[in-house]
Design a protein around this motif. Structure first.
Motif, PDB file in Angstrom:
ATOM      1  N   SER A 104       4.595  12.564 -51.081  1.00 16.17           N
ATOM      2  CA  SER A 104       5.518  12.549 -50.885  1.00 16.17           C
ATOM      3  C   SER A 104       6.943  12.141 -50.570  1.00 16.17           C
ATOM      4  CB  SER A 104       6.489  13.925 -52.114  1.00 16.17           C
ATOM      5  OG  SER A 104       7.231  14.237 -50.962  1.00 16.17           O
ATOM      6  N   GLN A 105       7.188  12.174 -49.111  1.00 17.28           N
ATOM      7  CA  GLN A 105       7.990  11.170 -47.955  1.00 17.28           C
ATOM      8  C   GLN A 105       7.697   9.884 -47.847  1.00 17.28           C
ATOM      9  OE1 GLN A 105       7.035  13.613 -44.576  1.00 17.28           O
ATOM     10  NE2 GLN A 105       9.156  14.894 -44.807  1.00 17.28           N
ATOM     11  N   LYS A 106       5.762   9.383 -47.739  1.00 21.51           N
ATOM     12  CA  LYS A 106       6.102   8.222 -47.807  1.00 21.51           C
ATOM     13  C   LYS A 106       5.551   7.209 -49.052  1.00 21.51           C
ATOM     14  CE  LYS A 106       1.887   8.891 -44.696  1.00 21.51           C
ATOM     15  NZ  LYS A 106       0.718   9.506 -44.783  1.00 21.51           N
ATOM     16  N   ILE A 107       5.863   7.179 -50.470  1.00 16.73           N
ATOM     17  CA  ILE A 107       6.523   7.876 -52.016  1.00 16.73           C
ATOM     18  C   ILE A 107       7.794   6.816 -51.456  1.00 16.73           C
ATOM     19  CG2 ILE A 107       5.970   7.732 -53.818  1.00 16.73           C
ATOM     20  CD1 ILE A 107       3.555   8.899 -53.398  1.00 16.73           C
ATOM     21  N   ILE A 108       8.804   7.854 -51.545  1.00 10.93           N
ATOM     22  CA  ILE A 108       9.563   7.760 -51.306  1.00 10.93           C
ATOM     23  C   ILE A 108      10.350   6.866 -50.379  1.00 10.93           C
ATOM     24  CG2 ILE A 108      12.163   8.771 -50.889  1.00 10.93           C
ATOM     25  CD1 ILE A 108      10.847  11.558 -52.088  1.00 10.93           C
ATOM     26  N   PHE A 109      10.110   6.979 -49.191  1.00  8.76           N
ATOM     27  CA  PHE A 109       9.837   5.668 -47.790  1.00  8.76           C
ATOM     28  C   PHE A 109       9.943   4.223 -48.979  1.00  8.76           C
ATOM     29  CE2 PHE A 109       8.620   2.883 -44.693  1.00  8.76           C
ATOM     30  CZ  PHE A 109       9.409   2.857 -44.395  1.00  8.76           C
ATOM     31  N   TRP A 110       8.716   4.455 -49.026  1.00  9.60           N
ATOM     32  CA  TRP A 110       8.782   2.893 -49.679  1.00  9.60           C
ATOM     33  C   TRP A 110       8.661   2.375 -50.862  1.00  9.60           C
ATOM     34  CZ3 TRP A 110       6.744  -0.631 -46.074  1.00  9.60           C
ATOM     35  CH2 TRP A 110       6.035  -0.420 -45.090  1.00  9.60           C
ATOM     36  N   THR A 111       8.834   3.129 -51.701  1.00  7.06           N
ATOM     37  CA  THR A 111       9.658   2.609 -52.954  1.00  7.06           C
ATOM     38  C   THR A 111      11.400   2.580 -52.576  1.00  7.06           C
ATOM     39  OG1 THR A 111       8.184   4.037 -54.181  1.00  7.06           O
ATOM     40  CG2 THR A 111      10.234   3.627 -55.106  1.00  7.06           C
ATOM     41  N   SER A 112      11.694   3.108 -51.657  1.00  7.53           N
ATOM     42  CA  SER A 112      13.183   2.731 -50.896  1.00  7.53           C
ATOM     43  C   SER A 112      13.087   1.368 -50.526  1.00  7.53           C
ATOM     44  CB  SER A 112      14.246   3.765 -51.316  1.00  7.53           C
ATOM     45  OG  SER A 112      13.565   4.545 -49.564  1.00  7.53           O
ATOM     46  N   THR A 113      11.765   1.138 -50.219  1.00  8.19           N
ATOM     47  CA  THR A 113      12.163   0.471 -49.379  1.00  8.19           C
ATOM     48  C   THR A 113      11.651  -1.465 -50.020  1.00  8.19           C
ATOM     49  OG1 THR A 113      11.818   2.022 -46.936  1.00  8.19           O
ATOM     50  CG2 THR A 113      11.081  -0.987 -46.529  1.00  8.19           C
ATOM     51  N   ILE A 114      10.444  -0.996 -50.422  1.00  7.65           N
ATOM     52  CA  ILE A 114      10.236  -2.525 -51.629  1.00  7.65           C
ATOM     53  C   ILE A 114      11.466  -2.673 -52.501  1.00  7.65           C
ATOM     54  CG2 ILE A 114       8.569  -2.993 -53.541  1.00  7.65           C
ATOM     55  CD1 ILE A 114       7.193  -3.301 -50.737  1.00  7.65           C
ATOM     56  N   TYR A 145      12.873   6.507 -43.236  1.00  6.44           N
ATOM     57  CA  TYR A 145      11.559   6.204 -42.527  1.00  6.44           C
ATOM     58  C   TYR A 145      12.352   7.358 -41.035  1.00  6.44           C
ATOM     59  CZ  TYR A 145      12.173   3.666 -37.947  1.00  6.44           C
ATOM     60  OH  TYR A 145      11.550   2.968 -36.923  1.00  6.44           O
ATOM     61  N   HIS A 146      13.084   8.097 -40.814  1.00  4.37           N
ATOM     62  CA  HIS A 146      13.398   8.920 -39.714  1.00  4.37           C
ATOM     63  C   HIS A 146      12.097  10.265 -39.853  1.00  4.37           C
ATOM     64  CE1 HIS A 146      16.091   6.786 -36.902  1.00  4.37           C
ATOM     65  NE2 HIS A 146      16.549   6.658 -37.532  1.00  4.37           N
ATOM     66  N   LYS A 147      11.951  10.193 -40.954  1.00  9.64           N
ATOM     67  CA  LYS A 147      11.334  12.109 -41.460  1.00  9.64           C
ATOM     68  C   LYS A 147       9.984  11.642 -40.851  1.00  9.64           C
ATOM     69  CE  LYS A 147      14.345  14.371 -44.888  1.00  9.64           C
ATOM     70  NZ  LYS A 147      14.049  14.566 -46.027  1.00  9.64           N
ATOM     71  N   LEU A 148      10.030  10.145 -41.155  1.00  7.01           N
ATOM     72  CA  LEU A 148       7.956   9.753 -41.088  1.00  7.01           C
ATOM     73  C   LEU A 148       8.290   9.887 -39.389  1.00  7.01           C
ATOM     74  CD1 LEU A 148       7.699   7.210 -44.149  1.00  7.01           C
ATOM     75  CD2 LEU A 148       6.651   9.764 -43.936  1.00  7.01           C
ATOM     76  N   ASN A 149       9.072   8.861 -38.900  1.00  4.29           N
ATOM     77  CA  ASN A 149       8.813   8.217 -37.374  1.00  4.29           C
ATOM     78  C   ASN A 149       8.872   9.980 -36.625  1.00  4.29           C
ATOM     79  OD1 ASN A 149       9.047   6.142 -36.799  1.00  4.29           O
ATOM     80  ND2 ASN A 149      10.214   6.240 -37.833  1.00  4.29           N
ATOM     81  N   ASN A 150       9.747  11.166 -37.420  1.00  5.79           N
ATOM     82  CA  ASN A 150       9.933  12.061 -36.780  1.00  5.79           C
ATOM     83  C   ASN A 150       8.879  12.878 -36.565  1.00  5.79           C
ATOM     84  OD1 ASN A 150      12.187  11.894 -35.830  1.00  5.79           O
ATOM     85  ND2 ASN A 150      13.037  13.074 -37.368  1.00  5.79           N
ATOM     86  N   THR A 151       7.915  13.058 -37.510  1.00  4.70           N
ATOM     87  CA  THR A 151       6.596  13.871 -38.227  1.00  4.70           C
ATOM     88  C   THR A 151       5.656  13.635 -36.645  1.00  4.70           C
ATOM     89  OG1 THR A 151       6.139  12.696 -40.222  1.00  4.70           O
ATOM     90  CG2 THR A 151       7.400  14.670 -40.467  1.00  4.70           C
ATOM     91  N   ILE A 210      20.643   3.267 -51.964  1.00  5.97           N
ATOM     92  CA  ILE A 210      18.648   3.147 -51.783  1.00  5.97           C
ATOM     93  C   ILE A 210      18.543   2.758 -50.703  1.00  5.97           C
ATOM     94  CG2 ILE A 210      17.002   1.706 -53.248  1.00  5.97           C
ATOM     95  CD1 ILE A 210      18.295   0.620 -55.582  1.00  5.97           C
ATOM     96  N   LEU A 211      19.921   2.501 -49.291  1.00  2.00           N
ATOM     97  CA  LEU A 211      19.170   1.811 -48.119  1.00  2.00           C
ATOM     98  C   LEU A 211      18.983   3.202 -47.146  1.00  2.00           C
ATOM     99  CD1 LEU A 211      18.576  -1.150 -46.004  1.00  2.00           C
ATOM    100  CD2 LEU A 211      20.902  -0.795 -45.533  1.00  2.00           C
ATOM    101  N   MET A 212      20.055   4.232 -47.546  1.00  2.00           N
ATOM    102  CA  MET A 212      20.129   4.631 -46.814  1.00  2.00           C
ATOM    103  C   MET A 212      18.558   5.974 -47.247  1.00  2.00           C
ATOM    104  SD  MET A 212      22.614   5.198 -44.951  1.00  2.00           S
ATOM    105  CE  MET A 212      22.424   3.584 -44.853  1.00  2.00           C
ATOM    106  N   VAL A 213      18.340   5.712 -48.353  1.00  2.00           N
ATOM    107  CA  VAL A 213      17.199   6.646 -48.938  1.00  2.00           C
ATOM    108  C   VAL A 213      15.914   6.696 -48.022  1.00  2.00           C
ATOM    109  CG1 VAL A 213      15.220   7.142 -50.218  1.00  2.00           C
ATOM    110  CG2 VAL A 213      18.164   7.072 -50.915  1.00  2.00           C
ATOM    111  N   SER A 214      16.047   4.885 -47.863  1.00  2.00           N
ATOM    112  CA  SER A 214      14.741   4.239 -46.478  1.00  2.00           C
ATOM    113  C   SER A 214      14.920   5.106 -45.242  1.00  2.00           C
ATOM    114  CB  SER A 214      14.821   2.892 -47.108  1.00  2.00           C
ATOM    115  OG  SER A 214      13.876   1.759 -46.357  1.00  2.00           O
TER     116      SER A 214
END
Length: 128
Positions: free
Chosen positions: A6-16, A118-124, A110-114
């Motif tokens: 779900s973290q990846k989906i949220i990141f990529w959806t907001s980034t796209i 982005y940081h959540k994914l990089n921290n994990t 939306i950018l702030m969500v991305s």
């Protein structure tokens, strides 16, 4: 700790969404009369709109290409924050309150969500 699906989906959806609004749309519409008139209406010279489009395209490419260094991604996020804030301010000064004043702030959210994800994914990933 592993990044969740779900973290990846949220990141990529907001980034796209940012990629489409700030990269694809400006690239396809920047030379239309409507876009040129919009820049002129806000009091900016035409060359400013052209430069802005170039930096938007470069910025979204930095955000979506995983191999780009993290420091450069931080600068791209910062650049978009300034872009959205100043777009909102420009519309407010020229047109007062209206949809065009608030729309950049919606895209900023939306950018702030991305950025957060982005940081959540990089921290994990760096914890592994």
């Amino acid at each position: 700790m592993k990044a969740t699906k779900s973290q990846k989906i949220i990141f990529w959806t907001s980034t796209i969404i940012i990629f489409l609004f700030e990269g694809v749309m400006p690239a396809l519409t920047s030379q239309t009369e409507l876009a040129k008139e919009g820049i002129k209406h806000l009091g900016y010279p035409e060359y400013f709109g052209n430069i802005l489009v170039v930096f938007k395209i470069l910025g979204v490419l930095v955000l979506v290409i995983p191999q780009i260094p993290k420091r450069l991604k931080e600068w791209a996020y910062a650049g978009f924050v300034f872009d959205f804030l100043f777009a909102s301010i420009s519309h407010w000064v020229v047109d007062r309150f209206g949809f065009n004043t608030f729309f950049p702030l919606i895209i900023l959210a939306i950018l702030m969500v991305s950025y957060i994800y982005y940081h959540k994914l990089n921290n994990t990933q760096s914890a592994l």
